[in-house]
Design a protein around this motif. Sequence first.
Motif, PDB file in Angstrom:
ATOM      1  N   UNK A 270       0.853  -1.198   0.000  1.00  0.00           N
ATOM      2  CA  UNK A 270       0.000   0.000   0.000  1.00  0.00           C
ATOM      3  C   UNK A 270       0.882   1.239   0.000  1.00  0.00           C
ATOM      4  N   UNK A 271       0.360   2.292  -0.575  1.00  0.00           N
ATOM      5  CA  UNK A 271       0.949   3.627  -0.432  1.00  0.00           C
ATOM      6  C   UNK A 271       2.435   3.701  -0.753  1.00  0.00           C
ATOM      7  N   UNK A 272       2.862   3.134  -1.870  1.00  0.00           N
ATOM      8  CA  UNK A 272       4.261   3.378  -2.242  1.00  0.00           C
ATOM      9  C   UNK A 272       4.296   4.279  -3.475  1.00  0.00           C
ATOM     10  N   UNK A 273       5.446   4.927  -3.610  1.00  0.00           N
ATOM     11  CA  UNK A 273       5.597   5.885  -4.712  1.00  0.00           C
ATOM     12  C   UNK A 273       6.371   5.208  -5.837  1.00  0.00           C
ATOM     13  N   UNK A 274       5.866   5.251  -7.064  1.00  0.00           N
ATOM     14  CA  UNK A 274       6.613   4.652  -8.175  1.00  0.00           C
ATOM     15  C   UNK A 274       7.997   5.291  -8.337  1.00  0.00           C
ATOM     16  N   UNK A 275       8.940   4.492  -8.768  1.00  0.00           N
ATOM     17  CA  UNK A 275      10.275   4.991  -9.124  1.00  0.00           C
ATOM     18  C   UNK A 275      10.245   5.348 -10.608  1.00  0.00           C
ATOM     19  N   UNK A 276      10.732   6.541 -10.936  1.00  0.00           N
ATOM     20  CA  UNK A 276      10.764   6.978 -12.340  1.00  0.00           C
ATOM     21  C   UNK A 276      12.220   7.230 -12.728  1.00  0.00           C
ATOM     22  N   UNK A 277      12.639   6.561 -13.794  1.00  0.00           N
ATOM     23  CA  UNK A 277      14.023   6.677 -14.234  1.00  0.00           C
ATOM     24  C   UNK A 277      14.045   6.859 -15.753  1.00  0.00           C
ATOM     25  N   UNK A 278      14.879   7.770 -16.236  1.00  0.00           N
ATOM     26  CA  UNK A 278      15.042   7.932 -17.693  1.00  0.00           C
ATOM     27  C   UNK A 278      16.496   8.251 -18.009  1.00  0.00           C
ATOM     28  N   UNK A 279      16.980   7.683 -19.117  1.00  0.00           N
ATOM     29  CA  UNK A 279      18.348   7.982 -19.568  1.00  0.00           C
ATOM     30  C   UNK A 279      18.364   8.017 -21.085  1.00  0.00           C
ATOM     31  N   UNK A 280      19.427   8.603 -21.629  1.00  0.00           N
ATOM     32  CA  UNK A 280      19.623   8.615 -23.081  1.00  0.00           C
ATOM     33  C   UNK A 280      20.619   7.542 -23.462  1.00  0.00           C
ATOM     34  N   UNK A 281      20.408   6.944 -24.623  1.00  0.00           N
ATOM     35  CA  UNK A 281      21.431   6.041 -25.165  1.00  0.00           C
ATOM     36  C   UNK A 281      21.561   6.318 -26.647  1.00  0.00           C
ATOM     37  N   UNK A 282      22.729   6.016 -27.230  1.00  0.00           N
ATOM     38  CA  UNK A 282      22.896   6.348 -28.646  1.00  0.00           C
ATOM     39  C   UNK A 282      21.936   5.540 -29.512  1.00  0.00           C
ATOM     40  N   UNK A 283      21.440   6.158 -30.573  1.00  0.00           N
ATOM     41  CA  UNK A 283      20.584   5.483 -31.538  1.00  0.00           C
ATOM     42  C   UNK A 283      21.517   4.891 -32.595  1.00  0.00           C
TER      43      UNK A 283
END
Length: 281
Positions: free
Chosen positions: A105-118
């Motif tokens: 109950x009542x947890x906060x999602x972890x949000x992660x973003x990074x760039x990688x070469x295309x």
Amino acid sequence: MSICYLNGKFLELSEARVSVLDRGFIFGDAVYEVIPAPGGRFFGLDEHLVRLERSLAAVQIAAPMAAEGWSAVLNELLVRNAGGDVAVYLQVTRGVAERDHAFPRDITPTVFAMCKPLPAQQGLARVSAITLPDNRWGRCDIKSTSLLANVLLRNEAVRRGCYEALLVRDGRLTEGAASNVFVVHGGRVRTPPLGPALLAGVTRGLIIDALARAGCEVEEADIEVAELAGADEIWLTSSSRDLVCVATLDQRRIGDGEHYPIAATALAALAAERQRRESAA
Ligand code: PDD
């Protein structure tokens, strides 16, 4: 390319830390997107955000932000990484909690973003592939980070000197381990229909629409594995590689192994759509 986003902050990737109790780490309880940004500008961002929302809803993680919020964060990430040909990897986990399979109950999602070469794409790439039994779970339409089956399947392809595994369930093609598949027979273009057996690839959708505008209708229809050997063209589509042609499948040549005219039309139609969106922005 070294700046990432984690839970509201931009920081050096090497300094980003998440708890070992994060459910993304413990259970693969997370969803993700890979969003291409050639030349530092997103292509298909809206479509990727719609799919993210669908994946979050399917696994019952409350969306940490709305589309405008994602767009602001991800564009800021591009700016901080100084553009270039990149893809943004975005992951949302259910969050950190004592290990228990049922949702805490009542947890906060972890949000992660990074760039990688295309990966650089010049013209039509030609690759080898193998067919393998699709032994994944029954909700492949959810873009989940629980990718162990995909990892094993793709690795088996690479171990055998190939680029991709084409997956077969009940005698029918579903998709690649990390791509969607299109098959051409005598000018008839087909791709397997959407449903729980495969991911609704953003590139798949963009190509179907772009080809329709170029006067070529794609049928979303079942493809029997027995039909593959006689195909004139087989292509794989994904946000990181656009479109690549399968020149050999299970060590047999597809078409003449060199010319893939409808694939070339599809790639050109996709490039035209990218151009159209850039001009309209
Ligand atoms: N994978 N099917 C699977 C199983 C995939 O993993 C992917 C993409 C696709 C193509 O979807 P899209 O066109 O939206 O990228 C289809 C990404 C690129 C990855 O996991 O890195």
